[in-house]
Design a protein around this motif. Structure first.
Motif, mmCIF file in Angstrom:
data_model
loop_
_atom_site.group_PDB
_atom_site.id
_atom_site.type_symbol
_atom_site.label_atom_id
_atom_site.label_comp_id
_atom_site.label_asym_id
_atom_site.label_seq_id
_atom_site.Cartn_x
_atom_site.Cartn_y
_atom_site.Cartn_z
ATOM 1 N N ARG A 42 28.478 -14.065 4.339
ATOM 2 C CA ARG A 42 27.311 -13.179 4.235
ATOM 3 C C ARG A 42 26.006 -13.926 4.442
ATOM 4 N NH1 ARG A 42 30.435 -12.034 -0.090
ATOM 5 N NH2 ARG A 42 29.013 -13.179 -1.452
ATOM 6 N N GLY A 43 26.032 -15.251 4.321
ATOM 7 C CA GLY A 43 24.809 -16.027 4.422
ATOM 8 C C GLY A 43 24.311 -16.419 3.044
ATOM 9 N N ASP A 44 23.557 -17.478 3.009
ATOM 10 C CA ASP A 44 23.127 -18.035 1.741
ATOM 11 C C ASP A 44 21.632 -18.256 1.756
ATOM 12 O OD1 ASP A 44 26.006 -18.878 0.696
ATOM 13 O OD2 ASP A 44 25.828 -19.495 2.786
ATOM 14 N N GLY A 45 21.050 -18.363 0.565
ATOM 15 C CA GLY A 45 19.645 -18.688 0.477
ATOM 16 C C GLY A 45 18.819 -17.621 -0.184
ATOM 17 N N VAL A 46 17.567 -17.969 -0.429
ATOM 18 C CA VAL A 46 16.609 -17.101 -1.100
ATOM 19 C C VAL A 46 15.332 -17.070 -0.278
ATOM 20 C CG1 VAL A 46 15.169 -16.832 -3.160
ATOM 21 C CG2 VAL A 46 17.560 -17.548 -3.393
ATOM 22 N N THR A 47 14.754 -15.884 -0.104
ATOM 23 C CA THR A 47 13.509 -15.731 0.651
ATOM 24 C C THR A 47 12.430 -15.169 -0.258
ATOM 25 O OG1 THR A 47 14.725 -15.291 2.691
ATOM 26 C CG2 THR A 47 12.420 -14.640 2.646
ATOM 27 N N GLN A 48 11.219 -15.704 -0.151
ATOM 28 C CA GLN A 48 10.105 -15.148 -0.897
ATOM 29 C C GLN A 48 8.795 -15.437 -0.171
ATOM 30 O OE1 GLN A 48 10.555 -17.296 -4.705
ATOM 31 N NE2 GLN A 48 8.534 -18.182 -4.308
ATOM 32 N N LEU A 49 7.775 -14.684 -0.529
ATOM 33 C CA LEU A 49 6.458 -14.889 0.052
ATOM 34 C C LEU A 49 5.865 -16.199 -0.433
ATOM 35 C CD1 LEU A 49 4.950 -11.302 -0.290
ATOM 36 C CD2 LEU A 49 5.590 -12.443 1.845
ATOM 37 N N ALA A 50 5.113 -16.852 0.439
ATOM 38 C CA ALA A 50 4.428 -18.096 0.081
ATOM 39 C C ALA A 50 2.936 -17.935 0.330
ATOM 40 C CB ALA A 50 4.982 -19.262 0.901
ATOM 41 N N ALA A 51 2.159 -18.831 -0.250
ATOM 42 C CA ALA A 51 0.704 -18.772 -0.113
ATOM 43 C C ALA A 51 0.299 -18.903 1.348
ATOM 44 C CB ALA A 51 0.060 -19.885 -0.936
ATOM 45 N N LEU A 52 -0.735 -18.138 1.735
ATOM 46 C CA LEU A 52 -1.182 -18.166 3.121
ATOM 47 C C LEU A 52 -2.029 -19.397 3.436
ATOM 48 C CD1 LEU A 52 -2.085 -14.427 3.749
ATOM 49 C CD2 LEU A 52 -0.269 -15.742 4.835
ATOM 50 N N ASP A 53 -2.773 -19.887 2.458
ATOM 51 C CA ASP A 53 -3.527 -21.108 2.744
ATOM 52 C C ASP A 53 -2.597 -22.307 2.573
ATOM 53 O OD1 ASP A 53 -3.374 -21.760 0.023
ATOM 54 O OD2 ASP A 53 -5.286 -20.798 -0.419
ATOM 55 N N ASP A 54 -3.114 -23.486 2.837
ATOM 56 C CA ASP A 54 -2.260 -24.676 2.870
ATOM 57 C C ASP A 54 -2.343 -25.485 1.583
ATOM 58 O OD1 ASP A 54 -1.575 -23.887 5.397
ATOM 59 O OD2 ASP A 54 -2.957 -25.260 6.412
ATOM 60 N N ASP A 55 -2.639 -24.812 0.480
ATOM 61 C CA ASP A 55 -2.690 -25.491 -0.806
ATOM 62 C C ASP A 55 -1.315 -26.075 -1.129
ATOM 63 O OD1 ASP A 55 -2.145 -25.240 -3.937
ATOM 64 O OD2 ASP A 55 -4.289 -25.607 -3.621
ATOM 65 N N PRO A 56 -1.189 -27.394 -1.287
ATOM 66 C CA PRO A 56 0.123 -28.009 -1.458
ATOM 67 C C PRO A 56 0.834 -27.600 -2.740
ATOM 68 C CG PRO A 56 -1.625 -29.626 -1.795
ATOM 69 C CD PRO A 56 -2.277 -28.404 -1.248
ATOM 70 N N VAL A 57 0.081 -27.432 -3.833
ATOM 71 C CA VAL A 57 0.723 -27.047 -5.092
ATOM 72 C C VAL A 57 1.270 -25.628 -4.994
ATOM 73 C CG1 VAL A 57 0.357 -26.661 -7.559
ATOM 74 C CG2 VAL A 57 -0.702 -28.632 -6.440
ATOM 75 N N ALA A 58 0.513 -24.718 -4.388
ATOM 76 C CA ALA A 58 0.979 -23.338 -4.244
ATOM 77 C C ALA A 58 2.221 -23.272 -3.360
ATOM 78 C CB ALA A 58 -0.136 -22.472 -3.656
ATOM 79 N N LEU A 59 2.217 -24.008 -2.255
ATOM 80 C CA LEU A 59 3.387 -24.018 -1.363
ATOM 81 C C LEU A 59 4.605 -24.599 -2.069
ATOM 82 C CD1 LEU A 59 1.685 -25.169 1.961
ATOM 83 C CD2 LEU A 59 2.770 -22.957 1.547
ATOM 84 N N ARG A 60 4.401 -25.720 -2.743
ATOM 85 C CA ARG A 60 5.526 -26.362 -3.423
ATOM 86 C C ARG A 60 6.052 -25.497 -4.569
ATOM 87 N NH1 ARG A 60 4.069 -32.276 -5.131
ATOM 88 N NH2 ARG A 60 6.196 -32.061 -5.966
ATOM 89 N N SER A 61 5.155 -24.773 -5.215
ATOM 90 C CA SER A 61 5.593 -23.904 -6.307
ATOM 91 C C SER A 61 6.503 -22.797 -5.796
ATOM 92 C CB SER A 61 4.373 -23.305 -7.019
ATOM 93 O OG SER A 61 3.612 -24.319 -7.650
ATOM 94 N N ALA A 62 6.154 -22.215 -4.633
ATOM 95 C CA ALA A 62 7.003 -21.180 -4.049
ATOM 96 C C ALA A 62 8.371 -21.755 -3.681
ATOM 97 C CB ALA A 62 6.328 -20.580 -2.823
ATOM 98 N N LEU A 63 8.384 -22.937 -3.089
ATOM 99 C CA LEU A 63 9.645 -23.586 -2.725
ATOM 100 C C LEU A 63 10.456 -23.948 -3.962
ATOM 101 C CD1 LEU A 63 8.294 -25.893 0.128
ATOM 102 C CD2 LEU A 63 9.754 -23.875 0.407
ATOM 103 N N TRP A 64 9.774 -24.435 -5.005
ATOM 104 C CA TRP A 64 10.454 -24.804 -6.250
ATOM 105 C C TRP A 64 11.158 -23.603 -6.869
ATOM 106 C CZ3 TRP A 64 8.262 -22.948 -10.999
ATOM 107 C CH2 TRP A 64 8.968 -23.336 -12.144
#
Length: 550
Positions: free
Chosen positions: A109-131
């Motif tokens: 069926r496929g694996d993984g999780v998808t979610q929205l991430a921050a549109l700007d390039d703020d590293p903490v916001a991006l990493r938080s979404a990935l975390w």
């Protein structure tokens, strides 16, 4: 089975070089100059070193994929705009696997999780979404792995291949994509198109009969960044543009009649000129007048049918699109799934026909091919795969989930913006040895009619959904044509590809398919020896009770 890897390595070397000098291959340090990639790599390193629930396995593989989508669309109907929208979104998809390359936590069926991430390039916001996504994906992988281990204990036949192929990691840093267009101009243009039925003098007489007339334009730019725990670092991009037009009415018996046209391309310059597209739209409106007067087909017909290159390309897209290698159910000895699961080395087309899927083919006769790409969505270099040679199936399209006889990916693991990667077409090119011209195919069709003493044969110019011809002509042995309506191709299936193709053309039609995964099919016209045409037994709707507004 001959390995395809040397070809892929050659493509990589060529992609990294530019005349007259060959630049040094990109490195991780080059990738980290991109703030989004840098955040992805930093969080990936942290996840690989720290992610582990007590008394459970660590992940052995993690992939981060972040897609930036810039999207514009406008719609119109009956001469007026129905609205436009411009959207920018960033989607992060995380895949986590536990176990090992032989047996991992993945499922068909496929694996993984998808979610929205921050549109700007703020590293903490991006990493938080990935975390957050990584945590969910890891927990799901542990549960899936435990379930798979339990299932494996209950089956007698062991898996026929490893769960994940080992591939050399690629570092490739393409330029980001940008969507640059005049939104106001497109909104105006589409509104004008949707009103041609009442503004163009040549078709204005049909205005009272038109029940649907709509236009649309869609432009999209996607930049995808991908990193894996194996060392792959990829930034790639694509743009797609589509202008479409549709018009519809009803025959006097209530049968719905529709015509449509679309112009698609990788750049705005690939689209038809405004004049050419408008001319085609007017022709479609005019054709409804002819279709309204066209007689219904006979109850049933069995015999030769000629498919134009346009109609044949649609047919082959439906029928050959399943030449994919996907993991079979646990406990079976099957190689793969789908209509071609047992067709390896068997004849699936006539001996005079070949097929290759070549995503590295970017243009054909000056037209951009939307299915082209350099690296797939699993970080594997695109490869030309000879699928069918002399009519026999010699390969499947495959990603990183091996199946029996196919231990390595051939660069066809592709994904929608939010979904997992799976095998998919890129640029499917179908050719015929000693193909015939259109005139020669028409002559051969009439010869068959005379040889079999048939009152008429059929020519399909365009196809709609469910194998229903939109333009279908009944042709008598003396060459006289008559437009007819209300038919379906009843038995045009994989069996017919093997046994009913009598001849093919020498000119290829290019069909670019937009959608979640862009794909392209190039194919010639086909003369089919024996096809069934049946009356479409659809319920016809009542006609409008009173006239359309003027």
């Amino acid at each position: 089975m001959k390995p395809l890897r040397p070809f892929a390595l050659a493509v990589l070397a060529a992609s990294l070089c530019s005349a007259p000098l060959c630049a040094a291959p990109p490195t991780r340090a080059d990738g980290e100059k991109d703030p989004v990639l840098k955040a992805m790599l930093t969080e990936l390193d942290r996840s690989m070193s720290q992610l582990q629930l007590k008394d459970f396995q660590k992940p052995f593989f993690i992939q981060y994929r972040v897609s930036d989508i810039d999207d514009f669309e406008t719609h119109a109907g009956f001469g007026a705009t129905e609205g436009s929208s411009r959207n920018h979104a960033r989607l992060a998809r995380v895949t986590v696997l536990v176990g090992d390359y032989k047996t991992d936590s993945s499922s068909p069926r496929g694996d993984g999780v998808t979610q929205l991430a921050a549109l700007d390039d703020d590293p903490v916001a991006l990493r938080s979404a990935l975390w957050a996504a990584t945590d969910q994906a890891y927990k799901a992988a542990l549960a899936a792995y435990a379930q798979k281990q339990a299932e494996l204990k209950q089956v007698q036949t062991p898996p026929q291949a490893d769960d994940l192929s080992r591939e050399k990691p690629v570092i490739s840093l393409g330029a980001p994509a940008a969507l640059s267009l005049d939104e106001t101009a497109w909104t105006t243009r589409i509104a004008h198109l949707s009103g041609l039925y009442r503004t163009d003098a040549s078709v204005r007489a049909l205005m009272p009969d038109i029940e649907r007339c709509a236009g649309a334009f869609h432009g999209r730019a996607v930049t995808t960044r991908m990193v894996t725990s194996e060392g792959a670092i990829v930034r790639k991009s694509e743009t797609t543009y589509q202008e479409s037009f549709g018009v519809g009415t009803q025959a006097t018996d209530g049968m719905e009649l529709d015509r449509s046209n679309a112009s698609v391309g990788a750049t705005l310059a690939d689209l038809d000129s405004p004049e050419a597209f408008e001319k085609r739209a007017v022709e479609l409106i005019a054709s409804l007048g002819d279709l309204k007067k066209a007689p219904l087909v006979e109850e049933e017909y069995h015999g030769p049918v000629l498919l134009s290159a346009d109609a044949a390309t649609d047919t082959l897209y439906r029928l050959l699109g399943g030449v994919l290698a996907t993991r079979p159910r646990l406990g079976t000895e099957a190689r793969t799934n789908g209509p071609f699961a047992s067709s390896f080395h068997a004849r699936v087309l006539p001996e005079f026909m070949d097929a290759v899927d070549d995503p590295t083919l970017k243009t054909y006769n000056g037209k951009h091919l939307l299915g082209a790409y350099e690296i797939d969505d699993e970080g594997v270099l695109a490869q030309a795969v000879p699928l069918i040679a002399g009519g026999k199936l010699e390969n499947y399209l495959i990603g990183r989930q091996p199946v029996r006889d196919f231990a390595q990916s051939n660069g066809h693991g592709r994904a929608s913006l939010s979904g997992p990667a799976h095998p998919a077409l890129g640029v499917l090119k179908i050719t015929a040895k000693d193909g015939l011209s259109d005139d020669e195919l028409q002559k051969k069709l009439l010869d068959l009619a005379r040889d079999r003493d048939l009152k008429s044969v059929y020519y399909v110019e365009t196809l709609g959904g469910a194998m229903a011809p939109r333009l279908l002509y009944r042709i008598t042995p003396d060459g006289k044509r008559e437009l007819v309506r209300g038919a379906r191709l009843a038995d045009l299936d994989q069996r017919a590809l093997r046994s009913s193709i009598d001849a093919a053309g020498n000119q290829l039609w290019v069909a670019n398919h937009t959608g979640d995964i862009p794909e392209t099919v190039l194919a010639p016209a086909l003369l089919l020896d024996d096809v069934t045409l049946r009356r479409a037994n659809e319920k016809n709707e009542k006609l409008p009770f009173y006239p359309a507004p003027e």
